[in-house]
Design a protein around this motif. Structure first.
Motif, PDB file in Angstrom:
ATOM      1  N   LYS A   1       0.828  -1.210   0.000  1.00  0.00           N
ATOM      2  CA  LYS A   1       0.000   0.000   0.000  1.00  0.00           C
ATOM      3  C   LYS A   1       0.860   1.258   0.000  1.00  0.00           C
ATOM      4  N   SER A   2       1.898   1.263   0.827  1.00  0.00           N
ATOM      5  CA  SER A   2       2.773   2.425   0.914  1.00  0.00           C
ATOM      6  C   SER A   2       3.516   2.653  -0.397  1.00  0.00           C
ATOM      7  N   SER A   3       4.002   1.571  -1.012  1.00  0.00           N
ATOM      8  CA  SER A   3       4.727   1.688  -2.271  1.00  0.00           C
ATOM      9  C   SER A   3       3.828   2.238  -3.372  1.00  0.00           C
ATOM     10  N   GLY A   4       2.605   1.727  -3.463  1.00  0.00           N
ATOM     11  CA  GLY A   4       1.680   2.222  -4.474  1.00  0.00           C
ATOM     12  C   GLY A   4       1.337   3.684  -4.275  1.00  0.00           C
ATOM     13  N   GLN A   5       1.101   4.077  -3.015  1.00  0.00           N
ATOM     14  CA  GLN A   5       0.740   5.468  -2.726  1.00  0.00           C
ATOM     15  C   GLN A   5       1.890   6.409  -3.014  1.00  0.00           C
ATOM     16  N   ASP A   6       3.096   6.026  -2.627  1.00  0.00           N
ATOM     17  CA  ASP A   6       4.268   6.878  -2.875  1.00  0.00           C
ATOM     18  C   ASP A   6       4.535   7.033  -4.367  1.00  0.00           C
TER      19      ASP A   6
ATOM     20  N   ASN B   1      -6.334   8.712  -2.929  1.00  0.00           N
ATOM     21  CA  ASN B   1      -5.977   7.695  -1.933  1.00  0.00           C
ATOM     22  C   ASN B   1      -6.083   6.375  -2.672  1.00  0.00           C
ATOM     23  N   THR B   2      -5.042   6.042  -3.401  1.00  0.00           N
ATOM     24  CA  THR B   2      -5.118   5.000  -4.411  1.00  0.00           C
ATOM     25  C   THR B   2      -5.381   3.609  -3.840  1.00  0.00           C
ATOM     26  N   SER B   3      -6.088   2.828  -4.635  1.00  0.00           N
ATOM     27  CA  SER B   3      -6.315   1.425  -4.285  1.00  0.00           C
ATOM     28  C   SER B   3      -5.148   0.556  -4.710  1.00  0.00           C
ATOM     29  N   ALA B   4      -4.154   1.147  -5.367  1.00  0.00           N
ATOM     30  CA  ALA B   4      -3.003   0.387  -5.878  1.00  0.00           C
ATOM     31  C   ALA B   4      -2.221  -0.253  -4.742  1.00  0.00           C
ATOM     32  N   ARG B   5      -1.882  -1.512  -4.921  1.00  0.00           N
ATOM     33  CA  ARG B   5      -1.008  -2.220  -3.996  1.00  0.00           C
ATOM     34  C   ARG B   5       0.255  -2.600  -4.753  1.00  0.00           C
ATOM     35  N   GLY B   6       1.311  -1.884  -4.463  1.00  0.00           N
ATOM     36  CA  GLY B   6       2.549  -2.059  -5.196  1.00  0.00           C
ATOM     37  C   GLY B   6       2.716  -0.978  -6.247  1.00  0.00           C
ATOM     38  N   SER B   7       3.953  -0.832  -6.734  1.00  0.00           N
ATOM     39  CA  SER B   7       4.253   0.246  -7.676  1.00  0.00           C
ATOM     40  C   SER B   7       3.639   0.019  -9.055  1.00  0.00           C
ATOM     41  N   LEU B   8       3.492  -1.242  -9.482  1.00  0.00           N
ATOM     42  CA  LEU B   8       2.983  -1.497 -10.836  1.00  0.00           C
ATOM     43  C   LEU B   8       1.566  -0.961 -11.052  1.00  0.00           C
ATOM     44  N   PRO B   9       0.587  -1.272 -10.175  1.00  0.00           N
ATOM     45  CA  PRO B   9      -0.760  -0.713 -10.390  1.00  0.00           C
ATOM     46  C   PRO B   9      -0.777   0.815 -10.327  1.00  0.00           C
TER      47      PRO B   9
END
Length: 477
Positions: free
Chosen positions: A73-78, A266-274
């Protein structure tokens, strides 16, 4: 206790102390290694006393899974926040001084001044210069936006390559764990390496784990796609080197299943790829649509009898009807100021007052301001914008351009807040996990002192047995 039993007890004690000291020494040597989990020698009762039966590794499955989730979650948000910050810098940073809305407001103000004094050539030159600034702002922002999409695409390609490498390495250590567990050998070092790879993988794509027989792990993405099951699944991606507003990027496929892009500030992305997919395929194209709609609005505002006036669509067919409410992809990249009013290109700035394609000031009056007044009125007249731009569909062009900045700032602000929250949660999760698994030098040194006392006690026991045997032999003559 017989002398034989005493010697066996002492011998067992020496063996235990040696093994426990080796474990403690290894813990101390790895105290600064964040990927090392503390070891403990486990004792069990035997006929000759206690004995070390295994070396146990500190772990907490629930905390590990929560840590993996927090990392993704942190990686995707950053990643999303970094992209939004980059887009903000395209507009000049904190004050958005390079944004089209800033230059449009200046153009509107100087156009009104020119309308009040239509005989001032210097004012005409100023308005044309302002128009050039507006066009340049739209051009440069659009080009920078497509460059950012290309960079996101390149980052996706790099991350996919790294993910495939990590999965291949994960298989190596997972096999060691599985085979070692089945054989009953020490697999703690392999477990450390496997957990490290899990954290690296989760920063790229969110993962969930399922433990199977012999400590074998299967990995699935956050949406349930198989990522690793005995062998790694193929992660494929075909990069696109050059981006324009009309170019769509390729999908990321995991075992043939597309990776879904994140959504929201507040992205739903989990990880940098999404998150990279979200930037490349949703956030940047939406902002591009806003720039294109501003460009379409400007060309319409300054058109003359259906022909392009002050602003022209360089490279876009003149026959295209821009009065239809629809995004013209890439229009902001090619919009220019009509060279007929640019003095340095052989034009005449006063044509803005008199008419560029059609002569409105037929008598050549120095006070003629009808056309200029129409332009200033157009700045205050609501128009319709395409819904793809994701902001108000009806409003003035200044309100729309300001709304574009507001849209970006709203998303960036939401991303900043979410990033702070998710990083704080990650920090607490990591701290909780480290409290369970990390090495405490104080505890290890205290244990070594206890082992030293145990060694001394065993040595005294051996010395006493030796004295008793010596006395026994002397008595026996």
């Amino acid at each position: 206790m017989s002398l034989t039993a005493a010697m066996k007890t002492a011998q067992s004690s020496f063996s235990n102390v040696g093994l426990q000291s080796a474990v403690a020494s290894k813990n101390i040597a790895n105290a600064s290694n964040p990927n090392y989990a503390r070891r403990a020698a486990v004792l069990a009762t035997a006929s000759s006393g206690a004995t070390v039966v295994e070396t146990q590794r500190a772990q907490n499955e629930a905390l590990l899974k929560q840590n993996l989730l927090s990392i993704s979650k942190s990686s995707g948000q950053d990643t999303l926040l970094s992209g939004l910050t980059q887009m903000k810098m395209m507009l000049g940073g904190e004050d958005y001084e390079l944004s089209p809305s800033t230059y449009l407001a200046k153009l509107r103000d100087n156009l009104q001044t020119f309308a009040d004094k239509p005989n001032e050539v210097s004012l005409a030159e100023t308005v044309v210069s302002d128009a050039v600034d507006v066009a340049n702002s739209l051009n440069s922002t659009s080009l920078a936006l497509q460059k950012a999409r290309a960079e996101a695409d390149a980052d996706i390609d790099t991350s996919v390559t790294e993910l495939n490498r990590l999965l291949s390495e994960f298989q190596t250590y997972n096999d060691k764990v599985r085979q070692g567990t089945a054989a009953g050998t020490d697999v703690n070092d392999a477990l450390d390496q496997r957990d490290k790879l899990l954290t690296d993988i989760s920063s790229i794509i969110g993962v969930t784990t399922v433990t199977r027989t012999n400590n074998d792990l299967a990995l699935y993405t956050s949406d349930g796609t198989v990522l690793f099951e005995t062998v790694p699944r193929a992660v494929s991606f075909q990069p696109t080197t050059t981006y324009t507003a009309t170019v769509e990027g390729n999908q990321i496929l995991i075992d043939g299943v597309p990776v879904q892009a994140g959504t929201g500030g507040n992205t739903s992305a989990r990880g940098s790829l999404p998150a990279l997919l979200q930037l490349r395929d949703h956030t940047a194209p939406t902002f591009q649509a806003q720039l294109d709609e501003i460009s379409r609005g400007l060309i319409n505002m300054f058109s003359e009898n259906g022909d392009d006036g002050l602003f022209v669509r360089n490279g876009v067919a003149v026959g295209d009807d821009l009065t239809v409410t629809a995004v013209v992809p890439g229009l902001s990249t090619v919009i220019k100021v009509n060279p007929d009013v640019i003095t340095s290109q052989g034009g005449n700035a006063m044509l803005l007052r008199d008419g560029i394609n059609t002569t409105y000031n037929v008598n050549g009056d120095a006070s003629f301001s009808d056309l200029l007044n129409n332009y200033t009125t157009a700045f205050e007249t609501p128009t319709t914008f395409a819904p793809e731009a994701a902001i108000d569909t009806t409003g003035t062009i200044l309100a729309f351009s300001t709304g574009s900045v507001g849209w970006l700032e709203q998303n960036r602000s939401a991303a900043t807040t979410a990033s702070d929250d998710k990083n704080a949660l990650l920090g607490r999760t990591q701290e909780a996990l480290q409290n369970v698994t990390s090495v405490s030098l104080d505890e290890e040194l205290s244990l070594l002192l206890d082992l030293e006392q145990s060694y001394k006690a065993s040595a005294k026991l051996v010395s006493a047995v030796d004295e008793m045997i010596t006395s026994l032999l002397q008595a026996a003559g």
